[in-house]
Scaffold this motif. Sequence first.
Motif, PDB file in Angstrom:
ATOM      1  N   GLY A 165      42.352  47.437  47.482  1.00 21.64           N
ATOM      2  CA  GLY A 165      41.383  46.456  47.017  1.00 21.64           C
ATOM      3  C   GLY A 165      41.408  46.316  45.505  1.00 21.64           C
ATOM      4  N   GLY A 166      41.158  45.101  45.025  1.00 16.92           N
ATOM      5  CA  GLY A 166      41.030  44.883  43.597  1.00 16.92           C
ATOM      6  C   GLY A 166      39.653  45.306  43.114  1.00 16.92           C
ATOM      7  N   GLY A 217      36.193  42.053  43.221  1.00 22.71           N
ATOM      8  CA  GLY A 217      37.624  42.179  43.488  1.00 22.71           C
ATOM      9  C   GLY A 217      37.993  41.638  44.863  1.00 22.71           C
ATOM     10  N   GLY A 218      39.217  41.188  45.001  1.00 21.71           N
ATOM     11  CA  GLY A 218      39.695  40.716  46.296  1.00 21.71           C
ATOM     12  C   GLY A 218      40.035  41.864  47.226  1.00 21.71           C
ATOM     13  N   GLY A 219      39.856  41.643  48.527  1.00 22.92           N
ATOM     14  CA  GLY A 219      40.215  42.654  49.512  1.00 22.92           C
ATOM     15  C   GLY A 219      41.722  42.713  49.731  1.00 22.92           C
ATOM     16  N   GLY A 235      44.555  43.327  46.556  1.00 21.35           N
ATOM     17  CA  GLY A 235      43.558  42.331  46.186  1.00 21.35           C
ATOM     18  C   GLY A 235      43.592  42.008  44.705  1.00 21.35           C
ATOM     19  N   SER A 290      38.209  35.447  42.488  1.00 24.21           N
ATOM     20  CA  SER A 290      39.312  36.373  42.713  1.00 24.21           C
ATOM     21  C   SER A 290      39.890  36.116  44.101  1.00 24.21           C
ATOM     22  CB  SER A 290      38.838  37.820  42.596  1.00 24.21           C
ATOM     23  OG  SER A 290      37.894  38.120  43.604  1.00 24.21           O
ATOM     24  N   GLY A 333      42.080  37.382  47.610  1.00 19.69           N
ATOM     25  CA  GLY A 333      42.466  38.513  48.434  1.00 19.69           C
ATOM     26  C   GLY A 333      43.976  38.630  48.533  1.00 19.69           C
ATOM     27  N   SER A 337      36.548  36.663  46.285  1.00 16.44           N
ATOM     28  CA  SER A 337      35.168  36.738  45.819  1.00 16.44           C
ATOM     29  C   SER A 337      34.844  35.464  45.053  1.00 16.44           C
ATOM     30  CB  SER A 337      34.969  37.960  44.930  1.00 16.44           C
ATOM     31  OG  SER A 337      33.646  38.025  44.434  1.00 16.44           O
ATOM     32  N   GLY A 365      32.460  42.103  46.437  1.00 21.50           N
ATOM     33  CA  GLY A 365      33.903  42.126  46.655  1.00 21.50           C
ATOM     34  C   GLY A 365      34.296  41.498  47.978  1.00 21.50           C
ATOM     35  N   GLY A 381      37.324  45.130  48.588  1.00 22.82           N
ATOM     36  CA  GLY A 381      37.273  44.794  47.168  1.00 22.82           C
ATOM     37  C   GLY A 381      36.057  45.395  46.479  1.00 22.82           C
ATOM     38  N   GLY A 392      38.249  49.183  43.605  1.00 23.14           N
ATOM     39  CA  GLY A 392      38.619  48.668  44.914  1.00 23.14           C
ATOM     40  C   GLY A 392      38.861  49.791  45.902  1.00 23.14           C
TER      41      GLY A 392
END
Length: 283
Positions: A51-52, A64-66, A118, A132, A134, A148, A160, A245, A259
């Motif tokens: 995750g980001g 953050g993106g997953g 992510g 953001s 994923g 997100s 996230g 995320g 993340g």
Amino acid sequence: MSSFGYNVLGFGSFPARGTPPGQEAFTSAGAYCWEAPAGVTSVSVVAVGAGGAGAISYSRGSGGGGGGLGYKNNYTVNPGTDYTVTVGAKGVHSYTIACRVGGDSSFVNTSTLKGGGGGAGQPTNKGSGENSLGGGFTGDGGGNGGGSTYDSGNHSSAGGGGAGGYAGDGGQGRASFAAGENGSGGGGGGGGGIATDAQPGGYGGGVGILGQGSNGNGGAAGGYYVANRHGGAGSGGSGQTYGGGGKAIKASVCSAADGGVAAVRIIWPGCARSFPSTCTGDV
């Protein structure tokens, strides 16, 4: 000559005189060499990207993106041969965008099988920013991580994105009084939002590596000038452990926005055990 078979979690028997079922999971970031055991000629593999991390902002930002999830079934291997396994590093809360990006996970290479990491949460201190994204995936099937959503209308820290599922995408993280989206295909739910610059959104939900399970629910919406202002964390899909995320946070709030961690899991024999949900449990 007598025959024998193997039964895993009630899913049925493996072929008589076949390869005994086995598995190996890699859950710490890094690059590895996996050696195919004696007698193993095919494997099934799932990879979840990291995750980001969410943004650190003085005003508003996206989570953050997953991480994406990909799987590949009945992949031919040669006993005694080494195969490359890469587990992505989670995005960490930092002012540097490059540090907040989740790392890709893969088996052999990213063209064969990948769960993409992510994207980094974006700070929006001056009222302009972006969502953001994923992570994507490569393989026989899987799902993208949820992103997100940035909200320019309020001083809001978004939740996230959820991790990708086995047959659908993770839920989107939201900001400003909005609940996160539910995941699909066994994916994680997105984190909820918040509508004040003093509190964070919620983490995105994770996903498991034992095959498809239930979908994760999106996190609850946060309040505004009430006792509990945090956005709710998304619940995970099957296993709820990997790839969610991180939430966005305000710079003055000492709260981690990392993340979720990544993973790669290999199971065999690939001709009898396949994702998303056939005989993929622990043995």
